[in-house]
Design a protein around this motif. Sequence first.
Motif, PDB file in Angstrom:
ATOM      1  N   TYR A  33      11.469  -5.045  -8.521  1.00 33.37           N
ATOM      2  CA  TYR A  33      12.215  -3.786  -8.503  1.00 33.37           C
ATOM      3  C   TYR A  33      11.262  -2.605  -8.700  1.00 33.37           C
ATOM      4  N   LEU A  34      10.380  -2.709  -9.661  1.00 31.93           N
ATOM      5  CA  LEU A  34       9.433  -1.621  -9.904  1.00 31.93           C
ATOM      6  C   LEU A  34       8.519  -1.420  -8.699  1.00 31.93           C
ATOM      7  N   ASN A  35       8.104  -2.504  -8.073  1.00 31.19           N
ATOM      8  CA  ASN A  35       7.259  -2.408  -6.885  1.00 31.19           C
ATOM      9  C   ASN A  35       7.980  -1.669  -5.761  1.00 31.19           C
ATOM     10  N   ARG A  36       9.209  -2.068  -5.482  1.00 31.12           N
ATOM     11  CA  ARG A  36       9.976  -1.411  -4.412  1.00 31.12           C
ATOM     12  C   ARG A  36      10.330   0.027  -4.775  1.00 31.12           C
ATOM     13  N   LEU A  37      10.597   0.274  -6.049  1.00 32.53           N
ATOM     14  CA  LEU A  37      10.941   1.639  -6.462  1.00 32.53           C
ATOM     15  C   LEU A  37       9.776   2.584  -6.188  1.00 32.53           C
ATOM     16  N   SER A  38       8.560   2.157  -6.462  1.00 36.97           N
ATOM     17  CA  SER A  38       7.430   3.041  -6.173  1.00 36.97           C
ATOM     18  C   SER A  38       7.312   3.288  -4.672  1.00 36.97           C
ATOM     19  N   ASP A  39       7.575   2.274  -3.860  1.00 38.79           N
ATOM     20  CA  ASP A  39       7.586   2.467  -2.404  1.00 38.79           C
ATOM     21  C   ASP A  39       8.675   3.460  -1.999  1.00 38.79           C
ATOM     22  N   TYR A  40       9.840   3.316  -2.592  1.00 41.90           N
ATOM     23  CA  TYR A  40      10.955   4.222  -2.280  1.00 41.90           C
ATOM     24  C   TYR A  40      10.598   5.658  -2.653  1.00 41.90           C
ATOM     25  N   LEU A  41       9.989   5.849  -3.800  1.00 43.25           N
ATOM     26  CA  LEU A  41       9.633   7.205  -4.229  1.00 43.25           C
ATOM     27  C   LEU A  41       8.632   7.840  -3.270  1.00 43.25           C
ATOM     28  N   PHE A  42       7.730   7.043  -2.719  1.00 48.64           N
ATOM     29  CA  PHE A  42       6.796   7.548  -1.714  1.00 48.64           C
ATOM     30  C   PHE A  42       7.550   8.035  -0.479  1.00 48.64           C
ATOM     31  N   VAL A  43       8.496   7.221  -0.015  1.00 49.28           N
ATOM     32  CA  VAL A  43       9.275   7.582   1.174  1.00 49.28           C
ATOM     33  C   VAL A  43      10.149   8.807   0.884  1.00 49.28           C
ATOM     34  N   VAL A  44      10.705   8.889  -0.317  1.00 45.91           N
ATOM     35  CA  VAL A  44      11.511  10.056  -0.692  1.00 45.91           C
ATOM     36  C   VAL A  44      10.659  11.327  -0.653  1.00 45.91           C
ATOM     37  N   ALA A  45       9.448  11.256  -1.168  1.00 47.37           N
ATOM     38  CA  ALA A  45       8.565  12.427  -1.141  1.00 47.37           C
ATOM     39  C   ALA A  45       8.316  12.867   0.302  1.00 47.37           C
ATOM     40  N   ARG A  46       8.072  11.926   1.177  1.00 51.38           N
ATOM     41  CA  ARG A  46       7.870  12.263   2.597  1.00 51.38           C
ATOM     42  C   ARG A  46       9.148  12.836   3.210  1.00 51.38           C
ATOM     43  N   HIS A  47      10.279  12.259   2.860  1.00 54.38           N
ATOM     44  CA  HIS A  47      11.577  12.733   3.353  1.00 54.38           C
ATOM     45  C   HIS A  47      11.823  14.181   2.926  1.00 54.38           C
ATOM     46  N   ILE A  48      11.532  14.486   1.681  1.00 50.22           N
ATOM     47  CA  ILE A  48      11.728  15.848   1.185  1.00 50.22           C
ATOM     48  C   ILE A  48      10.827  16.817   1.938  1.00 50.22           C
ATOM     49  N   ASN A  49       9.589  16.439   2.145  1.00 47.83           N
ATOM     50  CA  ASN A  49       8.695  17.321   2.907  1.00 47.83           C
ATOM     51  C   ASN A  49       9.224  17.556   4.313  1.00 47.83           C
ATOM     52  N   LYS A  50       9.765  16.522   4.923  1.00 48.30           N
ATOM     53  CA  LYS A  50      10.319  16.695   6.273  1.00 48.30           C
ATOM     54  C   LYS A  50      11.553  17.590   6.237  1.00 48.30           C
ATOM     55  N   GLN A  51      12.466  17.351   5.305  1.00 48.56           N
ATOM     56  CA  GLN A  51      13.704  18.128   5.224  1.00 48.56           C
ATOM     57  C   GLN A  51      13.456  19.595   4.889  1.00 48.56           C
ATOM     58  N   THR A  52      12.370  19.877   4.206  1.00 47.26           N
ATOM     59  CA  THR A  52      12.052  21.258   3.823  1.00 47.26           C
ATOM     60  C   THR A  52      11.005  21.872   4.747  1.00 47.26           C
ATOM     61  N   ALA A  53      10.668  21.164   5.824  1.00 50.99           N
ATOM     62  CA  ALA A  53       9.670  21.630   6.793  1.00 50.99           C
ATOM     63  C   ALA A  53       8.349  21.961   6.110  1.00 50.99           C
ATOM     64  N   THR A  54       7.968  21.133   5.161  1.00 51.04           N
ATOM     65  CA  THR A  54       6.701  21.291   4.451  1.00 51.04           C
ATOM     66  C   THR A  54       5.707  20.291   5.027  1.00 51.04           C
ATOM     67  N   ALA A  55       4.574  20.777   5.477  1.00 46.96           N
ATOM     68  CA  ALA A  55       3.580  19.900   6.084  1.00 46.96           C
ATOM     69  C   ALA A  55       2.996  18.941   5.058  1.00 46.96           C
ATOM     70  N   GLU A  56       2.807  17.696   5.490  1.00 48.69           N
ATOM     71  CA  GLU A  56       2.130  16.717   4.654  1.00 48.69           C
ATOM     72  C   GLU A  56       0.636  16.832   4.887  1.00 48.69           C
ATOM     73  N   GLN A  57      -0.106  16.745   3.817  1.00 46.05           N
ATOM     74  CA  GLN A  57      -1.561  16.737   3.927  1.00 46.05           C
ATOM     75  C   GLN A  57      -2.020  15.283   3.969  1.00 46.05           C
ATOM     76  N   THR A  58      -2.955  14.999   4.855  1.00 45.17           N
ATOM     77  CA  THR A  58      -3.472  13.635   4.940  1.00 45.17           C
ATOM     78  C   THR A  58      -4.961  13.633   4.606  1.00 45.17           C
ATOM     79  N   LEU A  59      -5.445  12.458   4.366  1.00 45.20           N
ATOM     80  CA  LEU A  59      -6.837  12.248   4.005  1.00 45.20           C
ATOM     81  C   LEU A  59      -7.730  12.608   5.181  1.00 45.20           C
ATOM     82  N   HIS A  60      -8.757  13.380   4.936  1.00 46.62           N
ATOM     83  CA  HIS A  60      -9.749  13.674   5.973  1.00 46.62           C
ATOM     84  C   HIS A  60     -10.788  12.579   5.957  1.00 46.62           C
ATOM     85  N   GLU A  61     -11.127  12.134   7.124  1.00 44.36           N
ATOM     86  CA  GLU A  61     -12.144  11.058   7.206  1.00 44.36           C
ATOM     87  C   GLU A  61     -13.504  11.629   7.489  1.00 44.36           C
TER      88      GLU A  61
END
Length: 182
Positions: free
Chosen positions: A154-182
């Motif tokens: 449950y804790l493992n999946r919850l952390s995965d869910y929280l990651f997806v929620v953070a991405r969802h919020i950024n999408k819903q608020t039209a906030t750009a996600e920053q990604t790792l520069h290589e």
Amino acid sequence: MKIYTKTGDKGETSLVAGVRVPKFADRVEAYGTCDEANSQIGLALSLLPESVDWKELREVFHVIQTKLFHVGAELATPEGKKVGWPIGEEDVTFLEGQIDKLDADLPALTNFVLPGGHPAAAAFHVSRTVVRRAERKAVHVAQQEQVNQAVVKYLNRLSDYLFVVARHINKQTATAEQTLHE
């Protein structure tokens, strides 16, 4: 009933069923970290912007916060004692369904996402890391004593869910996600 009991003044606390342990005991660290995660989720929810309807997400989090309380109760229950609110595989499956539902509407990951974006999304990223710590502590307890494996899942999946929620919020608020520069 008073808020303070003075029973912990000497560095001990009670697990479920009255078993006294030091406040630094592994079980106490594990359920205490679940409590911290639950509080962090509450903070993250308070940062959701009013410009978007978050009713469904809030309802899901009401279930999750309740279940996270149950996870803490399981971790606070010593081996051989009955758990009042056991976590089961159906709780893990519920989170997986929620992950799949939100993730289906998100752009595919092509790089590592850096925590941040909208303040609510950033707070959910912090929640995710606290849940990961709770998971590590639960795994540590499980190596020493009997722990319901659904708790760790449950804790493992919850952390995965929280990651997806953070991405969802950024999408819903039209906030750009920053990604790792290589």
